[in-house]
Write a protein that holds these residues in place. Sequence first.
Motif, PDB file in Angstrom:
ATOM      1  N   ALA A   1       0.845  -1.198   0.000  1.00 27.28           N
ATOM      2  CA  ALA A   1       0.000   0.000   0.000  1.00 27.28           C
ATOM      3  C   ALA A   1       0.881   1.249   0.000  1.00 27.28           C
ATOM      4  O   ALA A   1       1.879   1.315   0.710  1.00 27.28           O
ATOM      5  CB  ALA A   1      -0.911   0.008   1.228  1.00 27.28           C
ATOM      6  N   GLY A   2       0.507   2.226  -0.822  1.00 20.53           N
ATOM      7  CA  GLY A   2       1.195   3.513  -0.794  1.00 20.53           C
ATOM      8  C   GLY A   2       0.444   4.479   0.103  1.00 20.53           C
ATOM      9  O   GLY A   2       0.961   5.509   0.533  1.00 20.53           O
ATOM     10  N   ARG A   3      -0.809   4.129   0.340  1.00 22.58           N
ATOM     11  CA  ARG A   3      -1.645   4.996   1.166  1.00 22.58           C
ATOM     12  C   ARG A   3      -2.698   4.131   1.839  1.00 22.58           C
ATOM     13  O   ARG A   3      -3.292   3.268   1.199  1.00 22.58           O
ATOM     14  CB  ARG A   3      -2.336   6.020   0.264  1.00 22.58           C
ATOM     15  CG  ARG A   3      -2.955   7.165   1.017  1.00 22.58           C
ATOM     16  CD  ARG A   3      -3.727   8.090   0.099  1.00 22.58           C
ATOM     17  NE  ARG A   3      -2.926   8.570  -1.017  1.00 22.58           N
ATOM     18  CZ  ARG A   3      -3.468   9.091  -2.125  1.00 22.58           C
ATOM     19  NH1 ARG A   3      -4.755   9.176  -2.255  1.00 22.58           N
ATOM     20  NH2 ARG A   3      -2.684   9.512  -3.094  1.00 22.58           N
TER      21      ARG A   3
ATOM     22  N   VAL B   1       4.972   5.986   2.624  1.00 25.72           N
ATOM     23  CA  VAL B   1       3.627   5.435   2.803  1.00 25.72           C
ATOM     24  C   VAL B   1       2.813   6.334   3.734  1.00 25.72           C
ATOM     25  O   VAL B   1       3.247   6.672   4.824  1.00 25.72           O
ATOM     26  CB  VAL B   1       3.696   4.004   3.378  1.00 25.72           C
ATOM     27  CG1 VAL B   1       2.298   3.428   3.540  1.00 25.72           C
ATOM     28  CG2 VAL B   1       4.540   3.117   2.479  1.00 25.72           C
ATOM     29  N   GLU B   2       1.653   6.699   3.252  1.00 19.65           N
ATOM     30  CA  GLU B   2       0.815   7.654   3.965  1.00 19.65           C
ATOM     31  C   GLU B   2      -0.267   6.896   4.731  1.00 19.65           C
ATOM     32  O   GLU B   2      -0.897   6.006   4.159  1.00 19.65           O
ATOM     33  CB  GLU B   2       0.100   8.476   2.896  1.00 19.65           C
ATOM     34  CG  GLU B   2       0.089   9.966   3.039  1.00 19.65           C
ATOM     35  CD  GLU B   2      -0.631  10.554   1.841  1.00 19.65           C
ATOM     36  OE1 GLU B   2      -1.867  10.550   1.837  1.00 19.65           O
ATOM     37  OE2 GLU B   2       0.077  10.983   0.895  1.00 19.65           O
ATOM     38  N   ALA B   3      -0.475   7.250   5.983  1.00 18.27           N
ATOM     39  CA  ALA B   3      -1.624   6.702   6.708  1.00 18.27           C
ATOM     40  C   ALA B   3      -2.473   7.883   7.153  1.00 18.27           C
ATOM     41  O   ALA B   3      -1.960   8.845   7.705  1.00 18.27           O
ATOM     42  CB  ALA B   3      -1.162   5.894   7.915  1.00 18.27           C
ATOM     43  N   THR B   4      -3.750   7.819   6.868  1.00 18.88           N
ATOM     44  CA  THR B   4      -4.623   8.962   7.151  1.00 18.88           C
ATOM     45  C   THR B   4      -5.882   8.485   7.851  1.00 18.88           C
ATOM     46  O   THR B   4      -6.491   7.501   7.434  1.00 18.88           O
ATOM     47  CB  THR B   4      -5.050   9.638   5.823  1.00 18.88           C
ATOM     48  OG1 THR B   4      -3.882   9.880   5.042  1.00 18.88           O
ATOM     49  CG2 THR B   4      -5.763  10.942   6.076  1.00 18.88           C
ATOM     50  N   HIS B   5      -6.241   9.183   8.900  1.00 16.48           N
ATOM     51  CA  HIS B   5      -7.535   8.912   9.526  1.00 16.48           C
ATOM     52  C   HIS B   5      -8.515   9.966   9.049  1.00 16.48           C
ATOM     53  O   HIS B   5      -8.321  11.153   9.302  1.00 16.48           O
ATOM     54  CB  HIS B   5      -7.408   8.960  11.059  1.00 16.48           C
ATOM     55  CG  HIS B   5      -8.741   8.885  11.744  1.00 16.48           C
ATOM     56  ND1 HIS B   5      -9.027   9.576  12.897  1.00 16.48           N
ATOM     57  CD2 HIS B   5      -9.872   8.211  11.423  1.00 16.48           C
ATOM     58  CE1 HIS B   5     -10.283   9.323  13.259  1.00 16.48           C
ATOM     59  NE2 HIS B   5     -10.805   8.504  12.376  1.00 16.48           N
ATOM     60  N   LEU B   6      -9.551   9.552   8.337  1.00 20.64           N
ATOM     61  CA  LEU B   6     -10.584  10.486   7.915  1.00 20.64           C
ATOM     62  C   LEU B   6     -11.682  10.446   8.966  1.00 20.64           C
ATOM     63  O   LEU B   6     -12.532   9.557   8.966  1.00 20.64           O
ATOM     64  CB  LEU B   6     -11.168  10.077   6.569  1.00 20.64           C
ATOM     65  CG  LEU B   6     -10.227  10.056   5.385  1.00 20.64           C
ATOM     66  CD1 LEU B   6     -11.016   9.835   4.113  1.00 20.64           C
ATOM     67  CD2 LEU B   6      -9.470  11.368   5.306  1.00 20.64           C
TER      68      LEU B   6
END
Length: 584
Positions: free
Chosen positions: A334-336, A366-371
């Motif tokens: 995963a890249g994101r 690698v980006e991890a984001t909490h929406l």
Amino acid sequence: MARTPHDLLRARVGAAVASAFGDDVEVPEPLVVPTTDPRHGDYTSPVAMGLARALGRAPHELAQRLADALEVSDLAEPPEVVRPGFVNLRLHPRWLARRVGELAGDGRLGVEPATAPTRVVVDYSGPNVAKAMHVGHLRSTIIGDSVANVAELLGHDVERVNHVGDWGTQFGMLIAHLDDVGYRGVEGRSASLAEIEDLYRAANARFAADDAFRQRARQRVVELQSGDPETHSAWRWLVALSMAENQAVYDLLGVHDLVVRGESTYQPMLAEVVADLEAAGLVVVDDGAKCVFVEGFTNAEGEPLPLIVQKADGGYNYDTTDLAALRSRAELGAGRVVYVVDAGQSQHFQMVFAVARMAGWLPDGVEATHLAFGLVLGEGGRRLRTRSGDSVRLVDLLDEAVQRARRFVVERAEERGEPVPADVDEVARVVGVGAVKYADLSQHRQSNYVLSFDRMLSLKGNTAPYLQYAYARIRSILREAGWADGLPGEPPAVTLDEPQELELAKRLVVTGDVVHRVAEDYLSNHLCTHLFEVAQTYHQFYEHCPVLRSPEPLRSSRLALCAVTAATLRLGLGLLGIEVLDRI
Ligand code: ARG
């Protein structure tokens, strides 16, 4: 090559800055912004304002030099310098006309693929087994699906993952309780989720009060973890029943391709996750629990707050599972990774991301984001409840929207003396579910909002039915012209002589910008606003500019505007997970 006016103007302003002030000046962002007041043109460049301090000159003088160096004659009117130091730009009708003609033959409506496509994991929905999905899961499902749709359109390799809450010590007590009430060994029989929830409540009460029961519940956890066949099959039965009931919600919502990979998937990895954290020297044992302290996180008393990765009794938890999941997703390329989960879990995700970075599981690229998202409230701003005070079942909520949409469609047909559509049930589903989704996605993701069936189903205002009806009306014009299956040949020459044509064209050419913006900030409300503006400017156009009655070549030019408008609404609503119909 990006072709939206914003992208083109940006590139031109960048080139002009280099030619007027040299390659080595630092160009202050933003280079170009859309204007809010049409008297100032369509875009303005504030670059001279930013350069003034660095260069020690008056902004107005710099704006003039910038304007002189700016090559935009093919797409805009001559730049206009205004005090204190802006360069205003107005798109040229000829350029707009040509661009709309191009969009008429472009299924992507000018939405360029991402320059760096990557593997994007979207983690959404995530209901818990043995509990009914609540409105938070509904929001997660609607928002997550749209995030995935947008990423997919941009050419990313998208994986839609349902991180179902299907593991944990609660299953021990639930299964121990099932023993006593005769559910064991009857895995073939069905039970409603409501029944299971009742059992769950009863099990909880016993767990709190009864020592012997607590012992048996713990024993069941151990058996479940060690793969004891009988315990395992009771667990599977609970999971299957819960997911079958959730499937009804997904079917109604038209959510497909959501792959279930629940918490249980990661059980085999948890011991290693903790062992690796220990080997990396990140674990501190506190009161028997294995903890990772993360800088910057404190509790209400201001004391350092740890992420607990293994409890004193040896058990793992939600946090450990999310660490394992994130690590595995990164390992799988995963890249994101995007988590669509209510705002109440912000700290959990910030800490999980931080620990994963500390452990080196989340490389820099690698980006991890909490929406995060806010709450859905009932009328009056209180929690959503049924009249009897129970929490609302999601299927019931969606069914109500569909029922109301049905009444609305029938009444509208009667008012107009038209026959009720033969496929009224299908229309009701598309309009009702569309209304629920749009009411959600047109809000700023982080805010709470009040669920109002009347408002979401209104034809006046920024609603799905308004856009769906606009779409259907345009489609009927295109059908009459014989354009329903596409352009009748080469893209027609478009002319934009009327102000309403020009306004509509200006909205139609920015879809690419809007979609890319939404892909970046995950705020679908911008897309909703765009679609609403497209539909509104279309209405103005349609009121002032006859289409079918105009002589050629004007007729074809206006039909092209209609065709691009319809295609834009379909594409945009599709990104929101909302269907359109040719006839309503
Ligand atoms: N089951 C969780 C809940 O209901 C949501 C799961 C979200 N995803 C995740 N990777 N933690 O709150």
